[in-house]
Write a protein that holds these residues in place. Structure first.
Motif, PDB file in Angstrom:
ATOM      1  N   THR A  64      11.295  18.634  -7.994  1.00  0.00           N
ATOM      2  CA  THR A  64       9.887  18.932  -7.737  1.00  0.00           C
ATOM      3  C   THR A  64       9.029  18.078  -8.661  1.00  0.00           C
ATOM      4  O   THR A  64       9.523  17.475  -9.631  1.00  0.00           O
ATOM      5  N   SER A  65       7.751  18.029  -8.389  1.00  0.00           N
ATOM      6  CA  SER A  65       6.847  17.289  -9.275  1.00  0.00           C
ATOM      7  C   SER A  65       6.846  17.895 -10.673  1.00  0.00           C
ATOM      8  O   SER A  65       6.719  17.175 -11.671  1.00  0.00           O
ATOM      9  N   HIS A  66       6.992  19.232 -10.767  1.00  0.00           N
ATOM     10  CA  HIS A  66       7.069  19.882 -12.084  1.00  0.00           C
ATOM     11  C   HIS A  66       8.306  19.415 -12.845  1.00  0.00           C
ATOM     12  O   HIS A  66       8.249  19.165 -14.057  1.00  0.00           O
ATOM     13  N   GLN A  67       9.436  19.313 -12.158  1.00  0.00           N
ATOM     14  CA  GLN A  67      10.667  18.891 -12.821  1.00  0.00           C
ATOM     15  C   GLN A  67      10.591  17.433 -13.271  1.00  0.00           C
ATOM     16  O   GLN A  67      11.070  17.080 -14.353  1.00  0.00           O
TER      17      GLN A  67
ATOM     18  N   VAL B  48       9.571   6.809  -1.853  1.00  0.00           N
ATOM     19  CA  VAL B  48      10.284   8.010  -2.301  1.00  0.00           C
ATOM     20  C   VAL B  48      10.451   8.932  -1.100  1.00  0.00           C
ATOM     21  O   VAL B  48       9.539   9.078  -0.281  1.00  0.00           O
ATOM     22  N   ARG B  49      11.602   9.535  -0.967  1.00  0.00           N
ATOM     23  CA  ARG B  49      11.872  10.458   0.137  1.00  0.00           C
ATOM     24  C   ARG B  49      11.325  11.839  -0.219  1.00  0.00           C
ATOM     25  O   ARG B  49      11.557  12.332  -1.333  1.00  0.00           O
ATOM     26  N   ILE B  50      10.618  12.467   0.711  1.00  0.00           N
ATOM     27  CA  ILE B  50      10.032  13.782   0.475  1.00  0.00           C
ATOM     28  C   ILE B  50      10.514  14.755   1.546  1.00  0.00           C
ATOM     29  O   ILE B  50      10.588  14.410   2.730  1.00  0.00           O
ATOM     30  N   VAL B  51      10.892  15.948   1.111  1.00  0.00           N
ATOM     31  CA  VAL B  51      11.245  17.039   2.027  1.00  0.00           C
ATOM     32  C   VAL B  51      10.574  18.310   1.514  1.00  0.00           C
ATOM     33  O   VAL B  51      10.192  18.401   0.344  1.00  0.00           O
ATOM     34  N   GLU B  52      10.441  19.281   2.405  1.00  0.00           N
ATOM     35  CA  GLU B  52       9.843  20.554   2.019  1.00  0.00           C
ATOM     36  C   GLU B  52      10.934  21.598   1.851  1.00  0.00           C
ATOM     37  O   GLU B  52      11.762  21.801   2.743  1.00  0.00           O
ATOM     38  N   GLY B  53      10.950  22.217   0.668  1.00  0.00           N
ATOM     39  CA  GLY B  53      11.940  23.246   0.405  1.00  0.00           C
ATOM     40  C   GLY B  53      11.635  24.537   1.133  1.00  0.00           C
ATOM     41  O   GLY B  53      10.578  24.694   1.757  1.00  0.00           O
ATOM     42  N   GLU B  54      12.572  25.483   1.061  1.00  0.00           N
ATOM     43  CA  GLU B  54      12.412  26.757   1.760  1.00  0.00           C
ATOM     44  C   GLU B  54      11.184  27.524   1.291  1.00  0.00           C
ATOM     45  O   GLU B  54      10.585  28.284   2.061  1.00  0.00           O
ATOM     46  N   ASP B  55      10.793  27.340   0.026  1.00  0.00           N
ATOM     47  CA  ASP B  55       9.625  28.041  -0.500  1.00  0.00           C
ATOM     48  C   ASP B  55       8.326  27.262  -0.317  1.00  0.00           C
ATOM     49  O   ASP B  55       7.280  27.651  -0.839  1.00  0.00           O
ATOM     50  N   GLY B  56       8.401  26.149   0.417  1.00  0.00           N
ATOM     51  CA  GLY B  56       7.195  25.358   0.660  1.00  0.00           C
ATOM     52  C   GLY B  56       6.923  24.306  -0.394  1.00  0.00           C
ATOM     53  O   GLY B  56       5.958  23.535  -0.267  1.00  0.00           O
TER      54      GLY B  56
END
Length: 347
Positions: free
Chosen positions: A41-44, A69-77
């Motif tokens: 994540t951006s936080h990480q 950069v490859r981007i995907v959406e996690g289960e929590d959005g």
């Protein structure tokens, strides 16, 4: 062909993305993604490199929209970011040294703008940041340049193995001379620069290489050195940056052993005509580089030729022949050529 407005808009967009690429590399965002096998994540990413998350999120937004950069959406959005394997390989190659180039050029903008005006200075010397960029790029490029010399200059490798005297003019921080000196311990190399601080940096950095010494010289005012001529003189992207390349070519001939000495330099060998190169964005990029780097560096007095990187193959060959050299030009790629020069029979 796209309209003028469309081409301008696309160019500005690419320029802005280029700055974001430079920033993402310099602050460690790409490195954070290189160092992991799992999406972050951006936080990480921010936590891994000690950055403010809000800036990281914006830069990652740019990098993902531009498809670096490859981007995907996690289960929590939450958005998750990774690098494709091809991107990881590219970022571990010589391409990595180029990522900061947009930022390097932007750092010169205000100074160059002053030079453009009639009342402004003629030019200015490379900044420490520009010198650092060149040095970093040479860390990747030195093995390739070494191969270009050895594979194309007849008998050069044999002579270096046996032991000859070599000097590099415009050596910067000495990376290329150090690479060659380490490879050929029987030969003696001199890394020469006109900037005293670069000579000092080279000496500090490479003093452990016993067959490498350092010299402060103005390549545009070289005098004969009876008994101290060189078997091989070389330069890398230097001649077009000199205020008086004609004097430099004549001076190099004075310090080159007769008749067997060889002078080689790597430089650009485009047509020299913007009309002939119309539509070639690779060449347009070099005209831009010339504006922000090469012209200011060489145009430090009113009589400077200020050739720039797009000076043209015929111009360079003509200068060499007028200076008394026999010249062979070996094309290395679409941007660079190797000029191999010997004393002409008349000299």
């Amino acid at each position: 062909m796209a309209s003028f407005s469309e081409r301008v808009s696309s160019t500005i967009s690419n320029s802005l993305v280029g700055l974001a690429v430079s920033m993402s590399w310099e602050v460690g965002i790409f490195q954070a993604l290189l160092d992991t096998e799992v999406p972050l994540t951006s936080h990480q990413v921010a936590q891994a490199k000690g950055l403010k998350e809000r800036y990281v999120r914006e830069l990652l937004g740019c990098m993902s929209v531009a498809e670096f950069v490859r981007i995907v959406e996690g289960e929590d959005g939450t958005f998750l970011y990774t690098l494709e394997e091809e991107a990881k390989k590219a970022l571990q190659s010589r391409l990595a040294a180029l990522l900061t180039f947009p930022a390097v050029l932007s750092s010169t903008y205000s100074s160059v703008k002053e030079c453009v005006f009639q009342h402004g200075p003629a030019g200015h010397s490379y900044s420490d940041r520009v010198q650092a960029f060149f040095d970093n790029f040479l860390e990747y490029d030195a093995p390739l340049l070494t191969s270009a010399f050895l594979e194309n200059v007849p008998n050069l490798q044999t002579k270096l193995e046996q032991g000859i005297d070599v000097i590099e003019y415009g050596a910067g921080q000495g990376q290329l001379s150090a690479t060659l000196a380490s490879k050929f311990p029987n030969s003696h190399f001199v890394a020469s620069e006109v900037v005293s601080s670069l000579v000092d940096k080279s000496r500090t950095r490479w003093d452990h290489i016993s067959n490498l010494s350092f010299s402060l010289d103005d390549a545009c005012s070289l005098q004969e050195r009876p008994g101290h001529e060189f078997d091989w003189v070389f330069c890398n992207n230097v001649i077009h940056d000199l205020p008086d390349p004609v004097a430099a070519l004549q001076g190099i001939k004075r310090v080159l052993k007769k008749p067997e000495g060889v002078f080689t330099f790597l430089d650009h060998a485009f047509s020299g005509s913007p009309l002939k190169e119309k539509g070639n964005l690779d060449v347009a990029r070099y005209y831009a580089t010339g504006t922000f780097l090469c012209i200011p560096e060489s145009y430090q007095r009113e009589e400077s030729l200020a050739l720039g990187p797009c000076w043209g193959k015929q111009t360079s060959v003509g200068m060499l022949q007028n200076a008394g050299y026999l010249v062979e030009v070996v094309t290395l790629d679409k941007a660079r050529a190797l000029f191999i020069c010997h004393h002409s029979k008349e000299t």
